[in-house]
Design a protein around this motif. Sequence first.
Motif, PDB file in Angstrom:
ATOM      1  N   GLN A 261       6.978   1.309  -8.410  1.00  0.00           N
ATOM      2  CA  GLN A 261       6.876   2.360  -7.370  1.00  0.00           C
ATOM      3  C   GLN A 261       5.382   2.060  -6.646  1.00  0.00           C
ATOM      4  OE1 GLN A 261       6.708   6.253  -8.915  1.00  0.00           O
ATOM      5  NE2 GLN A 261       4.893   5.672 -10.369  1.00  0.00           N
ATOM      6  N   VAL A 262       5.222   2.461  -5.255  1.00  0.00           N
ATOM      7  CA  VAL A 262       4.165   2.277  -4.558  1.00  0.00           C
ATOM      8  C   VAL A 262       3.472   3.563  -4.157  1.00  0.00           C
ATOM      9  CG1 VAL A 262       3.125   1.434  -2.547  1.00  0.00           C
ATOM     10  CG2 VAL A 262       5.099   0.257  -3.466  1.00  0.00           C
ATOM     11  N   GLN A 263       2.076   3.784  -4.381  1.00  0.00           N
ATOM     12  CA  GLN A 263       1.421   4.738  -4.112  1.00  0.00           C
ATOM     13  C   GLN A 263       0.574   4.429  -2.596  1.00  0.00           C
ATOM     14  OE1 GLN A 263       2.035   7.838  -5.342  1.00  0.00           O
ATOM     15  NE2 GLN A 263       3.225   6.719  -6.866  1.00  0.00           N
ATOM     16  N   LEU A 264       0.509   5.359  -1.620  1.00  0.00           N
ATOM     17  CA  LEU A 264      -0.275   5.029  -0.336  1.00  0.00           C
ATOM     18  C   LEU A 264      -1.238   6.186  -0.230  1.00  0.00           C
ATOM     19  CD1 LEU A 264       2.670   3.838   1.976  1.00  0.00           C
ATOM     20  CD2 LEU A 264       1.310   2.684   0.509  1.00  0.00           C
TER      21      LEU A 264
ATOM     22  N   ALA B  55      -2.665   0.828  -0.625  1.00  0.00           N
ATOM     23  CA  ALA B  55      -1.633   0.700  -1.283  1.00  0.00           C
ATOM     24  C   ALA B  55      -1.810   0.352  -2.809  1.00  0.00           C
ATOM     25  CB  ALA B  55      -0.636  -0.351  -0.648  1.00  0.00           C
ATOM     26  N   SER B  56      -1.141   0.905  -3.580  1.00  0.00           N
ATOM     27  CA  SER B  56      -1.508   0.641  -5.181  1.00  0.00           C
ATOM     28  C   SER B  56      -1.199  -0.812  -5.546  1.00  0.00           C
ATOM     29  CB  SER B  56      -0.507   1.754  -5.873  1.00  0.00           C
ATOM     30  OG  SER B  56       0.572   1.614  -5.814  1.00  0.00           O
ATOM     31  N   ILE B  57      -0.420  -1.623  -4.889  1.00  0.00           N
ATOM     32  CA  ILE B  57       0.061  -2.750  -5.456  1.00  0.00           C
ATOM     33  C   ILE B  57       0.358  -3.614  -3.900  1.00  0.00           C
ATOM     34  CG2 ILE B  57       1.201  -2.046  -7.229  1.00  0.00           C
ATOM     35  CD1 ILE B  57       3.867  -2.327  -6.088  1.00  0.00           C
ATOM     36  N   SER B  58       0.623  -4.781  -3.957  1.00  0.00           N
ATOM     37  CA  SER B  58       0.681  -5.822  -2.947  1.00  0.00           C
ATOM     38  C   SER B  58       2.053  -5.097  -2.426  1.00  0.00           C
ATOM     39  CB  SER B  58       0.708  -7.033  -3.197  1.00  0.00           C
ATOM     40  OG  SER B  58       1.256  -7.914  -2.273  1.00  0.00           O
TER      41      SER B  58
ATOM     42  N   TRP C 118       5.913   6.276   1.620  1.00  0.00           N
ATOM     43  CA  TRP C 118       5.097   7.068   2.538  1.00  0.00           C
ATOM     44  C   TRP C 118       3.715   7.654   1.916  1.00  0.00           C
ATOM     45  CZ3 TRP C 118       6.323   7.370   7.714  1.00  0.00           C
ATOM     46  CH2 TRP C 118       7.711   6.918   7.834  1.00  0.00           C
ATOM     47  N   GLY C 119       2.625   7.728   2.713  1.00  0.00           N
ATOM     48  CA  GLY C 119       1.431   8.342   2.407  1.00  0.00           C
ATOM     49  C   GLY C 119       1.533   9.692   2.481  1.00  0.00           C
ATOM     50  N   GLN C 120       0.564  10.561   2.127  1.00  0.00           N
ATOM     51  CA  GLN C 120       0.524  12.017   2.160  1.00  0.00           C
ATOM     52  C   GLN C 120       0.443  12.596   3.625  1.00  0.00           C
ATOM     53  OE1 GLN C 120      -1.781  10.252   1.103  1.00  0.00           O
ATOM     54  NE2 GLN C 120      -3.748  11.245   2.116  1.00  0.00           N
ATOM     55  N   GLY C 121      -0.340  11.757   4.517  1.00  0.00           N
ATOM     56  CA  GLY C 121      -0.704  11.883   5.894  1.00  0.00           C
ATOM     57  C   GLY C 121      -1.957  12.283   5.837  1.00  0.00           C
TER      58      GLY C 121
ATOM     59  N   TYR D 206       0.976   9.163   9.193  1.00  0.00           N
ATOM     60  CA  TYR D 206       1.373   8.577   7.976  1.00  0.00           C
ATOM     61  C   TYR D 206       1.519   7.286   7.872  1.00  0.00           C
ATOM     62  CZ  TYR D 206       3.225  13.647   7.585  1.00  0.00           C
ATOM     63  OH  TYR D 206       3.446  14.747   7.585  1.00  0.00           O
ATOM     64  N   CYS D 207       1.030   6.781   6.662  1.00  0.00           N
ATOM     65  CA  CYS D 207       0.927   5.439   6.404  1.00  0.00           C
ATOM     66  C   CYS D 207       2.427   4.937   5.662  1.00  0.00           C
ATOM     67  CB  CYS D 207       0.191   4.770   5.191  1.00  0.00           C
ATOM     68  SG  CYS D 207       0.008   3.296   4.844  1.00  0.00           S
ATOM     69  N   ASN D 208       3.090   3.763   5.995  1.00  0.00           N
ATOM     70  CA  ASN D 208       4.431   3.427   5.554  1.00  0.00           C
ATOM     71  C   ASN D 208       4.308   1.806   5.141  1.00  0.00           C
ATOM     72  OD1 ASN D 208       7.024   2.061   6.482  1.00  0.00           O
ATOM     73  ND2 ASN D 208       7.701   4.035   5.451  1.00  0.00           N
TER      74      ASN D 208
END
Length: 113
Positions: free
Chosen positions: A1-4, A24-27, A103-106, A91-93
Amino acid sequence: QVQLVESGGGLVQAGGSLRLSCLASISVNAMGWYRQAPGKQRELVATITSGGSSNYADSVKGRFTISRDNAKNTVLLQMNSLKPEDTAVYYCNAEGPRYGRYWGQGTQVTVSS
């Protein structure tokens, strides 16, 4: 999973500038920014591929610049000549492993006239 995680939003007068950042938490692969104003659908602002090729909505061309730092898994959105109609939650995507989209939290951007 990816966290933004987005940052950099705030209140600015028309004609001013803001810089948004998304970590982003990962590439990840392609990344982008979207925005949503109250009562309206979320819309594309800008996207950028892992190789640095960018695309912009017509409404922000010439005013916004998207960039990324792949080593830091970060995408930036430099926003200049801001207008009241740019007011929205941004929002980041990102496209992650197995082509999943995240998606990020905004972050709120408010432009006063």
